[in-house]
Structure formats: structure tokens, C-alpha cells
Design an enzyme around this catalytic site. Structure first.
Site, PDB file in Angstrom:
ATOM      1  N   HIS A 161       0.823  -1.069   0.041  1.00  0.00           N
ATOM      2  CA  HIS A 161      -0.001   0.043   0.024  1.00  0.00           C
ATOM      3  C   HIS A 161       1.014   1.167   0.117  1.00  0.00           C
ATOM      4  O   HIS A 161       1.693   1.487   1.082  1.00  0.00           O
ATOM      5  CB  HIS A 161      -0.880  -0.074   1.103  1.00  0.00           C
ATOM      6  CG  HIS A 161      -1.809   1.087   1.412  1.00  0.00           C
ATOM      7  ND1 HIS A 161      -2.903   1.525   0.443  1.00  0.00           N
ATOM      8  CD2 HIS A 161      -1.823   1.999   2.225  1.00  0.00           C
ATOM      9  CE1 HIS A 161      -3.487   2.405   0.894  1.00  0.00           C
ATOM     10  NE2 HIS A 161      -2.729   3.023   1.936  1.00  0.00           N
ATOM     11  N   LYS A 182      -0.296  10.494   0.756  1.00  0.00           N
ATOM     12  CA  LYS A 182       0.643   9.825  -0.153  1.00  0.00           C
ATOM     13  C   LYS A 182       0.112  10.413  -1.565  1.00  0.00           C
ATOM     14  O   LYS A 182       0.970  10.965  -2.546  1.00  0.00           O
ATOM     15  CB  LYS A 182       0.655   8.477  -0.164  1.00  0.00           C
ATOM     16  CG  LYS A 182       1.043   7.767   1.228  1.00  0.00           C
ATOM     17  CD  LYS A 182       0.909   6.423   1.179  1.00  0.00           C
ATOM     18  CE  LYS A 182      -0.463   5.870   1.238  1.00  0.00           C
ATOM     19  NZ  LYS A 182      -1.170   5.977   2.270  1.00  0.00           N
ATOM     20  N   ASP A 233      -1.664   3.973  -4.767  1.00  0.00           N
ATOM     21  CA  ASP A 233      -2.533   3.151  -3.850  1.00  0.00           C
ATOM     22  C   ASP A 233      -2.048   1.863  -3.694  1.00  0.00           C
ATOM     23  O   ASP A 233      -1.647   1.239  -2.739  1.00  0.00           O
ATOM     24  CB  ASP A 233      -3.721   3.278  -4.220  1.00  0.00           C
ATOM     25  CG  ASP A 233      -4.762   2.714  -2.901  1.00  0.00           C
ATOM     26  OD1 ASP A 233      -4.520   3.398  -1.910  1.00  0.00           O
ATOM     27  OD2 ASP A 233      -5.725   2.165  -3.059  1.00  0.00           O
ATOM     28  N   ARG A 266      18.350  13.287  13.036  1.00  0.00           N
ATOM     29  CA  ARG A 266      18.795  14.671  12.901  1.00  0.00           C
ATOM     30  C   ARG A 266      20.172  14.856  11.951  1.00  0.00           C
ATOM     31  O   ARG A 266      20.084  15.903  11.547  1.00  0.00           O
ATOM     32  CB  ARG A 266      18.915  15.175  14.391  1.00  0.00           C
ATOM     33  CG  ARG A 266      17.952  15.351  15.418  1.00  0.00           C
ATOM     34  CD  ARG A 266      16.637  16.268  14.908  1.00  0.00           C
ATOM     35  NE  ARG A 266      17.318  17.738  15.119  1.00  0.00           N
ATOM     36  CZ  ARG A 266      17.315  18.247  16.064  1.00  0.00           C
ATOM     37  NH1 ARG A 266      16.568  18.199  17.152  1.00  0.00           N
ATOM     38  NH2 ARG A 266      17.591  19.503  16.126  1.00  0.00           N
TER      39      ARG A 266
END
Lengths: 88, 324
Positions: free
Chosen positions: B144, B165, B183, B249
């Protein structure tokens, strides 16, 4: 507000990984944290700032915490530095 | 689930590639199917030795096999050889111009095994058939997500339903990148470390945007907006922003995700309203390019930093007792 001088003791100094660990700790607290070294003051929650200090071994940094949890925060920072950032 | 390839489907696909002609197939190929990607040369099985014989594979008869078969018929010594037809063999492919004894073809027909012939060179036949079979039997899975080609890098955007998305993909397409699948992405393992994705239902140009409904990007943006398939190289995992989660980071540590046992670099991206993910997605793709070429910004920065600290340390030592 509390202020304390802390000496960097690990051999590689405050490079990227230690800086990341430091920022991880300071980001967890609500208080403001600033670090000063050689007339340069940076926000200790900003990783680029902390690395910009280029704090080498044996250099002394000044940690300044102000806010409701300043004591715990400073204690954690000191512990990290004195344990050589758990690197060695 | 083990897929099988119907012989008729295989023939339909491969016949024009290697100029395959039917020798004998009285509808025999209907209902027969190939069970694996091996193109087997029967070899010793023709002598009656069937240990480890891949009977459910396609069988290729090249000049050695043909000579052997012809010799056996000539010597009227076919008892062992004919046993091969007792197996449920999908089909025989004869390669080359050498004539094969008609009696062998008749024996195959008796057991309803279809026989085909190609005169293309052995290497070509072997290569084409193997590559088609491997392609068909390659492990595949569905994920997905949304697959977009960003600056030539296959970017798989994953994350919970309605996290955005498709919106990001739309934004990327608008900026000149190409949509592969929205999808449902079918991912196939083409090689040990190569995953190729395409649209699950081969509906590449279609996507749903909440509030708008179904869109056809090819009609809106033109044919440049889509591409049929793309190697999957990078995964962006979209996540809801959570204060207590630590996000990367530095970029010194690489996260990864395993799809079909292939490890792909993964970037976890916390999102919140107003954050421009599209530009970040483009940057991730470009940064991946740099990493492929051997440049890691975080590592370079750290190297510079350490050099600077070393220099300062030396200078401090020199100046330490320098009182003049």
C-alpha cells in the site's frame, strides 16, 4: 536560571554523534538551554549550532538552563559529557 | 501460493520472440502448465535415469538430445527413453534444424505432450525463454503506497491511509516527475537486489484525491506524467508528527526496510500541516543520488568538524606555556 562550566573530556570532542546525543537530551526538556564557548552562544536544541561550537577535548563550555525543569536538564547534560557521550 | 504458467500463455508470449513453430499440438497445450522457471535439458532422463528429474519444467531438446533420440529409434532401443513421456511434461521445445525422428513426435502425441520447434541459436533460445520464465515466476508482493519516479530515482511513498501519499505524488507530477502507481503497487523481485514496481491493476494514470475523486494524470498533464514501471530504490515513510518520537537529525545512521528480502533505504518523515513534503521528497531523491555516488553530507560535515577541533587542540598545546 542556572549556569555551569563543563569540560569536554572525550578524545574526539563534541563532533556529530555526541552533538546528536546532546540535542536529544535537551529537546526532551521544556527549559531553554544555551551553550557558550569562546564568545559563541548557541541554542543547545539546535544540532547545527552545537556542532558549530567545535568544542574539542579539554575545552570548557558554559551550559545555561532556564525553565521549570532546569535542574534535571543540567544534571542530564553533565552526566552525558562526563560519561564521554558513551562513546569510549 | 505457487503460480503456474499455462503452456498456451507461454507460447503466445514467446513465439514471435524466438520464432517458435508448432510441430505437434492438437490442443494439447490447453490445460498444461509450467510449474517453475527452470528450462530443463532432459539429458540423462532420456536414458531412463529419473532421479532429480524436473518433470514439471519445460524441456529443451537441443542437438545432443535429438541425436540420442534418433539413435535410440534407429537401434529400436526406445524402452527407457519413452518413459520420459509418462511424466506430466508441459511441453518439448526442439532447438535447431536437425531432424527428429517422427516416431518420437508420435509418441509424445500419444501422451498429449505438445512439441514446438525453433531454429534460433541455442544461446538466444535459452536466454529468451529463461528470462521470460524467471520474470513470470519472480517473487512478487503488493504494498500500500505510491511509487513515483523522482529525478530517475524510484521513490516509494508509504504511510497510513489518507496521510497524503497521493497528494504528494500529484504535487511531484505537477513539478515534472512521473507517477508509476498509486495506492496499490505491485513489486516484483527481478534480481537479488532489484525490485521493480508497477501499478497493481495496470491503472497507472489513475489516482484518487480526496475531495476530487478519480483523476487521470495522463490526460491532465500529458504522457510525460506517467511511466509503466520503475525500479524501487528508496522508501519514504510518512508518519504523523509525535513530539515524543526521536527523528533523524544527522543522517549518519541509515534506516532501512525489507521488501521481498531486499533491503531498501528508508527515510521516516514526520508530517504536519504546512510542511512542504514535495521539496523534501525531491531532496531525498537527490541526496540518495549523492550517496550512490559515494557522498554523504553528514559524514563530510563531521570530518570537517573533527579536523577543526584537532587543529585547535594542537594550537592550544603550542600556546599553553608560551608566555613571551
Amino acid at each position: 536560571m542556572i549556569t555551569e562550566n563543563v569540560q569536554i573530556i572525550n578524545s574526539l570532542g563534541l563532533h556529530a554523534r555526541p552533538a546528536a546525543r546532546l540535542v536529544k537530551i535537551t529537546s526532551g526538556y521544556d527549559c531553554d538551554v544555551f551553550i557558550t564557548k569562546d564568545d559563541m552562544e548557541v541554542n543547545a536544541k539546535s544540532i547545527m549550532g552545537v556542532m558549530m561550537l567545535a568544542a574539542e577535548q579539554d575545552s570548557v563550555i558554559t551550559v545555561k538552563c532556564s525553565g521549570p525543569d532546569e535542574n534535571e536538564c543540567l544534571k542530564d547534560i553533565k552526566e552525558l559529557i562526563n560519561n564521554k557521550f558513551y562513546e569510549e | 501460493m505457487n503460480r503456474t504458467l499455462p503452456v498456451s500463455q507461454f507460447i503466445k508470449h514467446i513465439q514471435h520472440v524466438i520464432n517458435l513453430k508448432t510441430v505437434s499440438d492438437n490442443n494439447y497445450s490447453n490445460g498444461r502448465s509450467i510449474a517453475n522457471s527452470i528450462l530443463n535439458k532432459p539429458g540423462l532422463a532420456l536414458t531412463g535415469y529419473f532421479k532429480d528429474f524436473n518433470s514439471s519444467s519445460l524441456q529443451l531438446l537441443a542437438s545432443t538430445e535429438i541425436s540420442f533420440i534418433n539413435d535410440q529409434y534407429e537401434a529400436k532401443n526406445t524402452r527407457d527413453m519413452k518413459k520420459i513421456c509418462d511424466f506430466d511434461i508441459p511441453a518439448f521445445i526442439i532447438q535447431g534444424r536437425k531432424k527428429i525422428d517422427q516416431r518420437f513426435i508420435d509418441d509424445c502425441a500419444l501422451k498429449k505432450i505438445p512439441v514446438f520447434r525453433t531454429t534460433k541459436p541455442f544461446q538466444k533460445v535459452y536466454g529468451e525463454i529463461t528470462s521470460y520464465l524467471e520474470d513470470f515466476f519472480a517473487p512478487s508482493t503488493q504494498v500500500h503506497g505510491t511509487l513515483v519516479d523522482v529525478y530517475g530515482t524510484g521513490l516509494l511513498i508509504m504511510g497510513r491511509s489518507s496521510i497524503g501519499k497521493s497528494e504528494i505524488a500529484l504535487d511531484l507530477v505537477e513539478r515534472g516527475h512521473r507517477l508509476v502507481a498509486d495506492d496499490v503497487v505491485t513489486i516484483q523481485k527481478k534480481d537479488e537486489n532489484v525490485l521493480v514496481g508497477k501499478s497493481g491493476g495496470e491503472y497507472t494514470p489513475f489516482m484518487e484525491i480526496r475531495g476530487l475523486g478519480i483523476l487521470n494524470l495522463k490526460e491532465i498533464f500529458g504522457t510525460r506524467a506517467i511511466r509503466v514501471q520503475k525500479r524501487v530504490e528508496l522508501v519514504i515513510q510518512l508518519e504523523d508528527w509525535k513530539k515524543e518520537i526521536e527523528y533523524e537529525r544527522l543522517g549518519l545512521e541509515d534506516d532501512s526496510i525489507k521488501i521481498l528480502d531486499v533491503e531498501l533505504p528508508r527515510v521516516k518523515l514526520p508530517i504536519f500541516p504546512g510542511k512542504n513534503i514535495t521539496v523534501i521528497a525531491e531532496t531525498i531523491a537527490l541526496n540518495h543520488h549523492l550517496k550512490v555516488y559515494g557522498y554523504n553530507a553528514a559524514a563530510e560535515f563531521n570530518k570537517l568538524l573533527m579536523k577543526k577541533m584537532k587543529r585547535k587542540e594542537k594550537l592550544n598545546k603550542y600556546l599553553d606555556k608560551d608566555y613571551e
